[in-house]
Write a protein that holds these residues in place. Structure first.
Motif, PDB file in Angstrom:
ATOM      1  N   PHE A  91       0.852  -1.161   0.077  1.00  0.00           N
ATOM      2  CA  PHE A  91      -0.015   0.047   0.201  1.00  0.00           C
ATOM      3  C   PHE A  91       1.004   1.241  -0.035  1.00  0.00           C
ATOM      4  N   SER A  92       1.741   1.256   0.786  1.00  0.00           N
ATOM      5  CA  SER A  92       2.718   2.592   0.906  1.00  0.00           C
ATOM      6  C   SER A  92       3.523   2.665  -0.282  1.00  0.00           C
ATOM      7  N   ARG A  93       3.930   1.618  -1.117  1.00  0.00           N
ATOM      8  CA  ARG A  93       4.503   1.971  -2.352  1.00  0.00           C
ATOM      9  C   ARG A  93       3.970   2.429  -3.321  1.00  0.00           C
ATOM     10  N   ALA A  94       2.766   1.870  -3.358  1.00  0.00           N
ATOM     11  CA  ALA A  94       1.474   2.402  -4.476  1.00  0.00           C
ATOM     12  C   ALA A  94       1.290   3.686  -4.068  1.00  0.00           C
ATOM     13  N   PHE A  95       0.779   4.279  -2.859  1.00  0.00           N
ATOM     14  CA  PHE A  95      -0.003   5.487  -2.593  1.00  0.00           C
ATOM     15  C   PHE A  95       1.080   6.364  -2.196  1.00  0.00           C
ATOM     16  N   GLY A  96       2.198   6.014  -1.728  1.00  0.00           N
ATOM     17  CA  GLY A  96       3.158   6.999  -1.063  1.00  0.00           C
ATOM     18  C   GLY A  96       2.852   7.326   0.394  1.00  0.00           C
ATOM     19  N   PHE A  97       1.872   6.912   0.899  1.00  0.00           N
ATOM     20  CA  PHE A  97       1.760   6.980   2.423  1.00  0.00           C
ATOM     21  C   PHE A  97       1.183   5.521   3.018  1.00  0.00           C
ATOM     22  N   PRO A  98       1.228   5.423   4.266  1.00  0.00           N
ATOM     23  CA  PRO A  98       1.003   4.291   5.075  1.00  0.00           C
ATOM     24  C   PRO A  98      -0.756   4.032   5.089  1.00  0.00           C
ATOM     25  N   SER A 100      -2.757   3.731   7.415  1.00  0.00           N
ATOM     26  CA  SER A 100      -3.089   4.564   8.403  1.00  0.00           C
ATOM     27  C   SER A 100      -3.386   5.830   8.077  1.00  0.00           C
ATOM     28  N   ALA A 101      -3.026   6.371   6.932  1.00  0.00           N
ATOM     29  CA  ALA A 101      -3.181   7.823   6.376  1.00  0.00           C
ATOM     30  C   ALA A 101      -4.388   7.897   5.207  1.00  0.00           C
ATOM     31  N   ALA A 102      -4.981   6.645   5.094  1.00  0.00           N
ATOM     32  CA  ALA A 102      -5.813   6.512   3.811  1.00  0.00           C
ATOM     33  C   ALA A 102      -7.103   7.242   4.164  1.00  0.00           C
ATOM     34  N   GLU A 103      -7.553   7.444   5.126  1.00  0.00           N
ATOM     35  CA  GLU A 103      -8.908   8.211   5.578  1.00  0.00           C
ATOM     36  C   GLU A 103      -8.836   9.760   5.392  1.00  0.00           C
ATOM     37  N   ARG A 104      -7.357  10.080   5.194  1.00  0.00           N
ATOM     38  CA  ARG A 104      -7.444  11.767   5.140  1.00  0.00           C
ATOM     39  C   ARG A 104      -7.276  12.024   3.448  1.00  0.00           C
ATOM     40  N   THR A 105      -7.319  11.304   2.806  1.00  0.00           N
ATOM     41  CA  THR A 105      -7.105  11.413   1.380  1.00  0.00           C
ATOM     42  C   THR A 105      -8.571  11.509   0.732  1.00  0.00           C
ATOM     43  N   SER A 106      -8.484  12.265  -0.520  1.00  0.00           N
ATOM     44  CA  SER A 106      -9.645  12.575  -1.242  1.00  0.00           C
ATOM     45  C   SER A 106      -9.938  11.510  -2.225  1.00  0.00           C
ATOM     46  N   THR A 107      -9.035  10.515  -2.511  1.00  0.00           N
ATOM     47  CA  THR A 107      -9.451   9.720  -3.675  1.00  0.00           C
ATOM     48  C   THR A 107      -8.754   8.272  -3.268  1.00  0.00           C
ATOM     49  N   HIS A 108      -9.186   7.330  -3.820  1.00  0.00           N
ATOM     50  CA  HIS A 108      -8.806   5.936  -3.694  1.00  0.00           C
ATOM     51  C   HIS A 108      -8.148   5.379  -4.882  1.00  0.00           C
ATOM     52  N   TRP A 109      -8.135   6.281  -5.860  1.00  0.00           N
ATOM     53  CA  TRP A 109      -7.641   5.882  -7.282  1.00  0.00           C
ATOM     54  C   TRP A 109      -6.082   6.110  -7.420  1.00  0.00           C
ATOM     55  N   LEU A 110      -5.454   5.118  -8.225  1.00  0.00           N
ATOM     56  CA  LEU A 110      -3.918   4.996  -8.408  1.00  0.00           C
ATOM     57  C   LEU A 110      -3.998   5.543  -9.852  1.00  0.00           C
ATOM     58  N   PRO A 111      -2.833   5.845 -10.299  1.00  0.00           N
ATOM     59  CA  PRO A 111      -2.601   6.275 -11.620  1.00  0.00           C
ATOM     60  C   PRO A 111      -3.047   5.074 -12.437  1.00  0.00           C
ATOM     61  N   ALA A 112      -3.405   5.268 -13.566  1.00  0.00           N
ATOM     62  CA  ALA A 112      -3.963   3.770 -14.407  1.00  0.00           C
ATOM     63  C   ALA A 112      -3.602   4.243 -16.007  1.00  0.00           C
ATOM     64  N   PRO A 113      -3.083   3.391 -16.790  1.00  0.00           N
ATOM     65  CA  PRO A 113      -2.645   3.517 -18.177  1.00  0.00           C
ATOM     66  C   PRO A 113      -4.032   3.494 -19.043  1.00  0.00           C
TER      67      PRO A 113
END
Length: 308
Positions: A91-98, A100-113
């Motif tokens: 998770f940390s490698r993909a999003f750049g944060f652990p 535990s910090a997910a609930e503070r983000t505005s989106t659950h999407w990752l870059p997609a080709p």
């Protein structure tokens, strides 16, 4: 009510995202083709490997669940990870944060080709802004051909005898002086991927990335990480018409200035050359390769699934 026939890409997506599918071979069995052709067809249709897309969508679903208040432990184990630690690292490698910090983000999407994302509660969403454009714009075609062709060459390199993979086949061969000799299949493939990694770091304003291994498995993993980022970067530059923007690259010593359009041209130019060099090396050790012609690649992409 008559149900519309589902296209082949949707069938392949269903196989990839089936919770019962344990690995690529199992996914392929569900659509009655070999694992090799399954991966090939899937990449042609989505610009992403089946394993990479499945991993990304699962992580997006995990992020959505974490934002809703599910615990890290519950999410990790129910999403198929063997341990919370393994899930946290991925998770940390993909999003750049652990997590535990997910609930503070505005989106659950990752870059997609391909614009394909998890859409709650159990669906997919295709973002037209991210999805590859259907026009014949040469930049779009060259970028996607480069990504697909590199994957193809990595697959072929997996057929090379161990003794031939890392031995000098082109003594004293140098592509760019600052990169040093590229005398083996392993060396040329590694520089092919490294070029995108280091330029992406410059564009993103990040530190020089750690240079991973160059065995086939490591290179394939590095490519699957860099490829969607490179596509997204080019799409962003094009959408915002930033081809003429100037990048002050602090990774150079001393720092240098580069026009963004010239950076992308540079990457694609030397990538095309290296891919042809790899083809010749493969043929020299008895592994046949196609010509790498974008015309033939485009025809294959748009060929009906029953003719492939």
């Amino acid at each position: 009510m008559t149900e519309l026939p589902r296209d082949r890409v949707r069938e392949l997506l269903d196989a990839v995202l089936d919770d019962e599918a344990s690995d690529r071979d199992d996914m392929a069995r569900r659509v009655y083709i070999s694992p090799f052709h399954f991966s090939r067809q899937f990449r042609l249709g989505t610009y992403e490997s089946p394993v990479a897309l499945r991993r990304r969508v699962i992580l997006e679903r995990a992020a959505w669940r974490l934002r809703r208040g599910d615990s890290v432990t519950d999410v990790a184990l129910s999403e198929g990870y063997e341990s919370v630690e393994g899930f946290s690292r991925a998770f940390s490698r993909a999003f750049g944060f652990p997590p535990s910090a997910a609930e503070r983000t505005s989106t659950h999407w990752l870059p997609a080709p391909n614009g394909i994302h998890f859409h709650p509660p159990t669906s997919l969403w295709v973002d037209s802004a991210e999805a590859p454009r259907s026009s014949m714009d040469p930049t779009t075609q060259m970028v996607h051909h480069d990504i697909d062709d590199t994957r193809y060459l990595l697959e072929l390199a997996g057929k090379v005898a161990v003794r031939d993979y890392d031995r000098p086949l082109l003594p004293r061969h140098v592509v760019l002086g600052w990169d040093g000799p590229e005398e083996s299949i392993a060396a040329v493939l590694e520089h092919l991927i490294w070029s995108k990694e280091v330029w992406l770091a410059s564009i993103d304003g990040a530190d020089v990335p750690a240079r991973g291994g160059r065995d086939i498995g490591a290179l394939a993993a590095r490519h699957e990480t860099a490829a969607p980022r490179f596509i997204s970067a080019v799409q962003r530059i094009a959408a915002e018409d930033r081809w003429g923007d100037v990048l002050i690259d602090a990774l150079c010593d001393p720092p240098e200035s580069f026009v963004l359009g010239s950076v992308i041209s540079h990457v694609l130019t030397f990538s095309a050359y290296r891919r042809q060099v790899v083809r010749q090396m493969l043929r020299n050790v008895g592994v046949e390769a196609d010509q790498g012609d974008p015309i033939m690649w485009l025809r294959t992409r748009h060929q009906p699934s029953h003719e492939r």
